[in-house]
Design a protein around this motif. Structure first.
Motif, short mmCIF file in Angstrom:
data_model
loop_
_atom_site.label_atom_id
_atom_site.label_comp_id
_atom_site.label_asym_id
_atom_site.label_seq_id
_atom_site.Cartn_x
_atom_site.Cartn_y
_atom_site.Cartn_z
N THR A 265 -2.26 0.09 -5.76
CA THR A 265 -2.70 1.01 -4.98
C THR A 265 -2.37 2.51 -5.59
O THR A 265 -1.05 2.34 -6.51
CB THR A 265 -1.78 1.06 -3.69
OG1 THR A 265 -1.80 -0.22 -3.07
CG2 THR A 265 -2.01 2.42 -2.82
N LEU A 266 -3.09 3.42 -5.48
CA LEU A 266 -2.95 4.83 -6.06
C LEU A 266 -1.26 5.27 -5.58
O LEU A 266 -1.07 4.93 -4.52
CB LEU A 266 -3.92 5.79 -5.57
CG LEU A 266 -3.80 6.03 -4.31
CD1 LEU A 266 -3.24 7.60 -3.93
CD2 LEU A 266 -4.96 5.91 -3.44
N TYR A 267 -0.71 5.99 -6.56
CA TYR A 267 0.55 6.35 -5.77
C TYR A 267 0.81 7.75 -6.61
O TYR A 267 0.23 8.21 -7.43
CB TYR A 267 1.67 5.25 -5.92
CG TYR A 267 2.25 5.02 -7.13
CD1 TYR A 267 1.55 4.76 -8.49
CD2 TYR A 267 4.04 5.27 -7.35
CE1 TYR A 267 2.31 4.65 -9.63
CE2 TYR A 267 4.35 5.46 -8.55
CZ TYR A 267 3.77 5.05 -9.57
OH TYR A 267 4.46 4.87 -10.81
N GLU A 268 2.18 8.03 -6.32
CA GLU A 268 2.76 9.41 -6.83
C GLU A 268 3.32 9.37 -8.25
O GLU A 268 3.46 10.63 -8.77
CB GLU A 268 3.63 9.99 -5.93
CG GLU A 268 4.97 9.20 -5.53
CD GLU A 268 4.97 7.95 -4.91
OE1 GLU A 268 3.85 7.78 -4.36
OE2 GLU A 268 6.00 7.23 -4.85
N TYR B 64 0.90 -1.22 0.17
CA TYR B 64 0.05 -0.14 -0.01
C TYR B 64 0.86 1.05 0.10
O TYR B 64 0.94 1.80 -0.85
CB TYR B 64 -1.11 -0.08 1.15
CG TYR B 64 -1.60 1.15 1.34
CD1 TYR B 64 -3.10 1.32 0.39
CD2 TYR B 64 -1.61 2.28 2.13
CE1 TYR B 64 -3.69 2.55 0.48
CE2 TYR B 64 -2.38 3.41 2.06
CZ TYR B 64 -3.51 3.41 1.21
OH TYR B 64 -4.46 4.48 1.21
N MET B 65 1.60 1.49 1.06
CA MET B 65 2.36 2.87 1.47
C MET B 65 3.59 2.63 0.25
O MET B 65 4.31 1.72 0.00
CB MET B 65 3.01 2.84 2.67
CG MET B 65 2.00 3.34 3.35
SD MET B 65 2.60 3.93 5.28
CE MET B 65 2.70 2.15 5.76
N SER B 66 3.61 3.76 -0.50
CA SER B 66 4.80 3.88 -1.42
C SER B 66 6.18 3.53 -0.89
O SER B 66 7.20 3.02 -1.45
CB SER B 66 4.97 5.40 -2.12
OG SER B 66 3.91 5.43 -3.05
N TYR C 156 5.80 10.92 5.00
CA TYR C 156 6.57 9.96 4.20
C TYR C 156 6.40 10.12 2.56
O TYR C 156 5.78 11.43 2.26
CB TYR C 156 6.13 8.49 4.51
CG TYR C 156 4.92 8.08 3.95
CD1 TYR C 156 3.54 8.43 4.13
CD2 TYR C 156 4.83 7.02 2.73
CE1 TYR C 156 2.47 7.88 3.78
CE2 TYR C 156 3.85 6.60 2.17
CZ TYR C 156 2.57 6.90 2.84
OH TYR C 156 1.19 6.65 1.98
N TYR D 182 1.28 -4.12 -8.07
CA TYR D 182 0.89 -3.06 -6.88
C TYR D 182 -0.46 -2.56 -7.00
O TYR D 182 -0.63 -1.76 -8.02
CB TYR D 182 2.04 -1.90 -7.23
CG TYR D 182 2.02 -1.03 -6.18
CD1 TYR D 182 2.04 -1.03 -4.81
CD2 TYR D 182 2.10 0.39 -6.70
CE1 TYR D 182 1.89 -0.01 -3.80
CE2 TYR D 182 1.90 1.35 -5.89
CZ TYR D 182 1.83 1.32 -4.41
OH TYR D 182 1.82 2.39 -3.59
N THR E 204 -6.59 9.22 -0.58
CA THR E 204 -6.41 8.02 0.21
C THR E 204 -7.55 7.82 1.22
O THR E 204 -7.38 6.89 2.29
CB THR E 204 -5.03 8.41 0.96
OG1 THR E 204 -4.99 9.47 1.49
CG2 THR E 204 -3.70 8.09 -0.02
N TYR F 84 4.90 9.39 -0.50
CA TYR F 84 3.83 9.36 -1.02
C TYR F 84 3.24 10.94 -0.93
O TYR F 84 2.78 11.82 -1.84
CB TYR F 84 2.68 8.58 -0.88
CG TYR F 84 1.23 8.98 -1.37
CD1 TYR F 84 1.08 8.98 -2.70
CD2 TYR F 84 0.57 9.38 -0.41
CE1 TYR F 84 -0.29 9.65 -3.18
CE2 TYR F 84 -0.90 9.82 -0.91
CZ TYR F 84 -1.06 10.00 -2.06
OH TYR F 84 -2.28 10.49 -2.40
#
Ligand code: ACM
Length: 371
Positions: free
Chosen positions: A103-106, A80-82, A147, A101, A230, A149
């Motif tokens: 999950t939405l990310y940057e 989940y977390m980048s 963090y 992967y 998120t 993201y």
């Protein structure tokens, strides 16, 4: 049947983002169970291998190494977390595995060893920005978890605000695992600056704390909402309906979508995991990426990561959100951007949706809001 296909499921069951990652684990298992009930893939069943990396980047890396080096796993599903994805990817690359992967990310990343099925910024940030600027205004205040993201997502949102002639009034970070009092500064500065919108990149446990503190401070979501990428059904399930009401999230999937593929997915998920279980976009991507992987295995007759990676692009499947496919250019997914607003009963209503799939553009080659 002969030997099974071993799918490594790497989703935190404990730690700061456990609530949303547990939905990713459930959805991956649901897809595997459905595929196995239909006879498996290319003559073999899929065997899920599950570990709990506890929302901790170091544990993600350690567990991934164990899966790849000792447990005969070549395909890993999760993160989940980048920060966890970035900790794990060098290992997946070194062992020539493949990470799916969900999950939405940057954005601003490509690995031949990663398939990205969550939204890139051109599939959520840009649509959210357009909606917010037209509906509420262009004076934003940014609040995020501490963090990568949130830093990167805020950088992109800041560019979009400046392009539109708006202003970012403040940018505040709270610890990833916060206490309620960590939001005091954000609440004070919101009260002082009165932005048009708060853009929240707070993730996990802190989300409900932030929305509850906002509600308690008496701020009005109808005129000054919190907007996020998120804050999904999983985080909303941890807050009161009053704290949720009126706030905005952009995402390719919401659990209230009315079309058949979405309704069927949500019904199967709730039949298996509980009638009131939240079903966020992170779960939907976790679900359809298992199906994408299984279809690729069926086509090539192997779980060899290089063959799967080459076979994945351009094969469309009907996901709960609509038809999706992996883009040959960048290993990301064509998705359906949408914007939802939380109603009085704590569920989303769609206030804007794309009229077609949007091609992923993880490096934001297209810079304008109308591009
Ligand atoms: C995220 O860290 N990609 C939500």
């Amino acid at each position: 049947m002969t030997r099974s296909w071993r799918f490594g499921l790497l989703c935190s069951q404990t730690g700061v983002t456990a609530s949303v990652e547990n939905t990713q684990l459930n959805a991956s298992l649901l897809a595997i169970e459905q595929l196995n009930e239909a006879g498996g893939v290319a003559g073999r069943l899929i065997e899920p291998v599950i570990h709990d990396p506890a929302s901790n980047p170091r544990q993600f890396a350690a567990v991934a190494e164990r899966m790849l080096a000792r447990e005969q796993i070549r395909l890993i599903f999760g993160c989940y977390m980048s920060s966890t994805r970035k900790a794990l990817l060098p290992l997946v690359e070194a062992y020539r595995g493949l990470l799916f992967y969900p999950t939405l990310y940057e954005g601003f990343e490509y690995s031949r060893h990663c398939i990205y099925t969550g939204a890139a910024p051109n599939q959520n940030s840009m649509q959210l920005a357009s909606y917010l600027f037209a509906t509420y205004g262009k004076r934003l205040l940014l609040v995020g978890s501490n963090y990568i993201y949130p830093y990167e997502s805020n950088r992109i949102m800041t560019e979009l605000v400046h392009q539109a002639g708006g202003v970012v009034l403040d940018e505040i970070y709270v610890p990833l695992t916060p206490h309620r009092s960590d939001f005091d500064t954000a609440i004070t500065r919101i009260g002082r600056t009165r932005p048009d919108v708060i853009f929240s990149t707070v993730v996990g446990e802190g989300t409900a704390m932030f929305y509850e503190a906002y509600h308690k401070a008496g701020f009005d979501a109808a005129s000054m909402p919190i907007a996020s990428l998120t804050t999904s059904e999983a985080e909303v399930a941890e807050m009161s309906a009053g704290a949720a009401r009126g706030h905005i999230t952009a995402s390719p999937f919401f659990d209230i979508l009315p079309h058949r593929s979405a309704v069927d997915f949500v019904a199967s998920y709730r039949a298996r995991f509980g009638s009131a279980a939240p079903v966020p976009a992170a779960a939907e991507a976790a679900y359809f990426q298992v199906i994408l992987a299984a279809r690729a295995i069926a086509r090539v007759g192997s779980d060899d990561p290089a063959l799967i990676q080459a076979a994945l692009p351009d094969h469309e499947i009907e996901a709960p959100q609509g038809f999706v496919r992996i883009d040959r250019d960048n290993n990301h997914c064509f998705l359906w951007p949408r914007v939802g607003r939380l109603g009085g009963n704590g569920s989303f209503e769609i206030v804007w949706e794309s009229d077609g799939q949007v091609k992923p553009d993880p490096y934001r080659v297209t810079q304008t809001l109308d591009g």
